[in-house]
Design a protein around this motif. Structure first.
Motif, short mmCIF file in Angstrom:
data_model
loop_
_atom_site.label_atom_id
_atom_site.label_comp_id
_atom_site.label_asym_id
_atom_site.label_seq_id
_atom_site.Cartn_x
_atom_site.Cartn_y
_atom_site.Cartn_z
N ASN A 45 0.80 -1.23 0.00
CA ASN A 45 0.00 0.00 0.00
C ASN A 45 0.84 1.28 0.00
O ASN A 45 0.30 2.37 -0.11
CB ASN A 45 -0.98 0.00 1.18
N PRO A 49 -18.76 -1.22 -2.49
CA PRO A 49 -18.46 -0.21 -3.51
C PRO A 49 -17.31 0.68 -3.07
O PRO A 49 -17.22 1.04 -1.90
CB PRO A 49 -19.77 0.59 -3.63
N ALA A 64 -15.96 3.96 -2.74
CA ALA A 64 -16.41 5.35 -2.82
C ALA A 64 -15.24 6.25 -3.20
O ALA A 64 -14.11 6.02 -2.78
CB ALA A 64 -16.99 5.76 -1.47
N LEU A 86 -14.81 11.66 -1.73
CA LEU A 86 -13.86 12.55 -1.04
C LEU A 86 -12.70 12.95 -1.97
O LEU A 86 -12.21 14.07 -1.91
CB LEU A 86 -13.30 11.88 0.22
N LYS A 125 -13.92 11.91 6.26
CA LYS A 125 -13.33 10.73 6.92
C LYS A 125 -11.86 10.71 6.57
O LYS A 125 -11.48 11.17 5.49
CB LYS A 125 -13.86 9.42 6.34
N PRO A 126 -11.02 10.13 7.44
CA PRO A 126 -9.59 10.07 7.11
C PRO A 126 -9.31 8.98 6.08
O PRO A 126 -8.66 7.98 6.38
CB PRO A 126 -8.94 9.76 8.47
N GLY A 186 -7.01 6.52 0.61
CA GLY A 186 -6.91 6.77 -0.83
C GLY A 186 -7.06 8.25 -1.15
O GLY A 186 -6.29 8.79 -1.96
N ASP A 218 -7.40 -4.41 7.62
CA ASP A 218 -6.80 -5.49 6.81
C ASP A 218 -6.39 -6.69 7.66
O ASP A 218 -6.24 -7.79 7.15
CB ASP A 218 -5.57 -4.97 6.07
N ARG A 222 -16.83 -6.55 4.93
CA ARG A 222 -15.56 -7.25 5.12
C ARG A 222 -15.67 -8.58 5.88
O ARG A 222 -14.67 -9.12 6.34
CB ARG A 222 -14.53 -6.35 5.78
C1 UD1 Z 1 -6.67 1.60 1.74
C2 UD1 Z 1 -5.88 0.32 1.63
C3 UD1 Z 1 -6.68 -0.83 2.21
C4 UD1 Z 1 -7.11 -0.52 3.62
C5 UD1 Z 1 -7.82 0.83 3.69
C6 UD1 Z 1 -8.15 1.28 5.11
C7 UD1 Z 1 -4.54 0.66 -0.35
C8 UD1 Z 1 -4.25 0.25 -1.73
N1 UD1 Z 1 -5.60 0.07 0.23
O1 UD1 Z 1 -7.84 1.45 0.95
O2 UD1 Z 1 -5.85 -1.99 2.20
O3 UD1 Z 1 -8.01 -1.52 4.05
O4 UD1 Z 1 -6.99 1.85 3.11
O5 UD1 Z 1 -7.00 1.29 5.89
O6 UD1 Z 1 -3.84 1.47 0.24
N2 UD1 Z 1 -14.53 6.33 1.59
C9 UD1 Z 1 -15.53 7.20 1.27
N3 UD1 Z 1 -15.31 8.12 0.31
C10 UD1 Z 1 -14.13 8.22 -0.37
C11 UD1 Z 1 -13.09 7.33 -0.03
C12 UD1 Z 1 -13.32 6.37 0.97
O7 UD1 Z 1 -16.64 7.13 1.83
O8 UD1 Z 1 -13.99 9.08 -1.24
C13 UD1 Z 1 -14.78 5.29 2.61
C14 UD1 Z 1 -14.62 3.88 2.04
O9 UD1 Z 1 -15.79 3.43 1.42
C15 UD1 Z 1 -14.27 3.09 3.28
C16 UD1 Z 1 -13.49 4.09 4.12
O10 UD1 Z 1 -13.80 5.39 3.63
O11 UD1 Z 1 -15.45 2.73 3.96
C17 UD1 Z 1 -12.02 3.89 4.11
O12 UD1 Z 1 -11.54 3.95 2.77
P1 UD1 Z 1 -10.05 4.39 2.42
O13 UD1 Z 1 -9.34 4.77 3.67
O14 UD1 Z 1 -10.10 5.38 1.31
O15 UD1 Z 1 -9.44 3.03 1.91
P2 UD1 Z 1 -8.69 2.74 0.56
O16 UD1 Z 1 -7.73 3.85 0.23
O17 UD1 Z 1 -9.67 2.34 -0.47
#
Ligand code: UD1
Length: 465
Positions: A32, A130, A132, A135, A170-171, A174, A314, A340
């Motif tokens: 990651n 899905p 998302a 953000l 949210k923190p 991605g 994870d 999950r």
């Molecule tokens: C990354 C990791 C993944 C890990 C996750 C949380 C990588 C490639 N993957 O995934 O292994 O499980 O962090 O530590 O680094 N969300 C929104 N809106 C957005 C973006 C996210 O609502 O625009 C929500 C997602 O649906 C989820 C939560 O925020 O419920 C966390 O997502 P996020 O931290 O962005 O995880 P990833 O970057 O996808």
């Protein structure tokens, strides 16, 4: 670079359970961190040399994405990638590759920062629910970009991005990475508030700084990025993978063993150490290593996943596998990804007693797990099923290796070095024609029946395996 396993759906792991794992291993590079850092090379002029890149199929796919955009990617022995993205001319990421990699949306910020336009297929759903991106898109908008959706692709346009404050609802890991990539060459200063604090976010920021960026506050909820005109090339070493390290520690623990992981900062695994101690395991963190010695039978505990430094989502499937053999009843609450717990039905087929209600799993510890033929639905659930098989009575078979190989480098080789009886088989015939391995106690017989690749091979000889 894509390995046989990308297409090898018939490849399976055969595990003879019940062996106590003991020994130590050096942790490979973090997936990651490696993936967004590879994407970040799009912003750099000149050659970037990356060390400790894990040999996993997700890295292969990201390398292909970069090559398809015009970058030159060269692999050197020992986990080094040499990437030159100076020659990148395209801002359009190909659907066929992007759809294979959830993390590939991270290239949007890098393409936007380099070309002022990025066209990337909208991520589909995945087994965790899905993906998302609201953000990410909101943040691009605040930086002055416009966002359109055309033919299934997100088109982000912003020729002159201007720094501003971006408060994240949210923190999101991605979104924090993507916005950092977009902001690094923007005009003026960007402040990401409520930023993700994961070590992989810090590693991306540290990489960008090493290439000439001005970033402060990484690892805190407030990251400040002062835009610079250009980033140069250079050399960088990726941080070790705390999730892989956690997997091996739990593999040791679930077999009543004694495993040490080396080469990583133990604070990255503080939440796992705390949980393991609560179950009665002995945990020693010293310098750059963590050692876990399991008791014969461990006790139940309650776990809630949370953004870093909380317990990582994870490692949730892996801790559930471990707690399924605890004395007493544990609860595990998942607060990050709604879907999950999909793997729980596979663990139940091995005798685990787990019920899921909403986002909480109740795990009633059983004295033993039994062998089964199971299918990994995603990377970490795959790791959990391997753990369960290592502890189970009898010989289990695990499919879905295309998921496991996305995130675990030389998994069976490393487990075999710790004393596991595990082989990868490539069935020449449809798997339904194979003898019932659950009745076979002799691993050597299975190996010869399937012409399996032995687990004892040198990791260096099996790229991406
Ligand atoms: C990354 C990791 C993944 C890990 C996750 C949380 C990588 C490639 N993957 O995934 O292994 O499980 O962090 O530590 O680094 N969300 C929104 N809106 C957005 C973006 C996210 O609502 O625009 C929500 C997602 O649906 C989820 C939560 O925020 O419920 C966390 O997502 P996020 O931290 O962005 O995880 P990833 O970057 O996808």
């Amino acid at each position: 670079m894509v390995t046989e396993t990308l297409a090898g759906l018939r490849t399976r792991l055969v595990v003879e359970g019940g062996r106590r794992l003991a020994g130590s291993l050096t942790v490979p590079g973090a997936k990651n961190a490696a993936l967004p850092i590879m994407a970040a090379t799009i912003l750099c002029e000149g050659e970037v040399v990356l060390h400790r890149v894990p040999r996993i199929t997700d890295v292969d796919v990201m390398a292909y994405i970069l090559e398809s955009l015009g970058a030159r990617v060269r692999e050197q022995p020992g986990g080094t990638l040499v990437i030159n993205s100076t020659s990148v001319t395209s801002h359009t990421a190909p659907y066929a590759l992007v759809s294979k990699l959830n993390a590939s949306f991270d290239i949007t910020g890098a393409l936007l920062g380099r070309f002022g336009i990025a066209e990337v297929p909208r991520p589909g759903g995945c087994v965790l629910g899905p993906r998302a991106i609201d953000l990410h898109l909101d943040g691009f908008g605040r930086l002055g970009a416009s966002v359109d959706l055309e033919h299934g692709s997100v088109i982000v346009t912003g020729r002159r991005l201007r720094g501003t404050t971006i408060p994240l609802a949210k923190p999101s890991v991605g979104a924090t990475k993507n916005l950092m990539l977009a902001a690094v060459r923007a005009e003026a200063t960007t402040r990401i508030e409520n930023a993700a604090r994961e070590p992989e976010v810090v590693d991306l920021a540290d990489f960008l700084v090493a290439m000439g960026a001005r970033i402060q506050g990484q690892g805190s909820p407030s990251i400040v990025i002062e835009g610079v005109r250009r980033l140069h090339g250079g050399e960088y070493t990726i941080i070790p993978d705390r999730l892989v390290a956690g997997t091996y520690l739990l593999a040791g623990a679930i077999t009543g063993g004694d495993v040490t992981v080396r080469g990583l900062d133990p604070t990255m695994l503080a939440s796992l150490q705390e949980v393991l101690r609560a179950t009665g395991a002995e945990v020693a963190a010293e310098g750059v290593s963590v050692r876990v010695q399991a008791p014969r039978r461990w006790t139940a505990t309650d776990v809630t996943t949370a953004p870093y430094p909380g317990f990582p989502t994870d490692l949730q499937p892996l801790i559930v596998a471990y707690l399924s053999l605890a004395q007493g009843t544990s609860t595990v609450e998942e607060t990050i990804f709604d879907a999950r717990f999909v793997y729980v039905s596979e663990l139940a087929r091995m005798g685990a007693d787990i019920t899921v209600a909403g986002r909480t799993a109740t795990i009633r510890g059983v004295p033993a797990l039994k062998d089964a033929v199971v299918e990994a639905p995603d990377i970490r659930a795959g790791g959990a099923l391997v753990l369960a098989a290592l502890a189970a009575q009898g010989t289990s078979e695990i499919g879905g290796l295309e998921h496991i190989d996305r995130g675990y480098e030389f998994l069976e080789e490393r487990l075999a070095e710790l004393g596991a009886a595990i082989v990868r088989i490539s069935a020449a015939e449809p798997v339904t024609l194979r003898p019932h391995v659950g009745e076979t106690q002799d691993l050597a017989a299975i190996v010869s029946a399937f012409g399996a690749r032995p687990a004892a091979g040198s990791p260096g000889t099996q790229p991406g395996g």
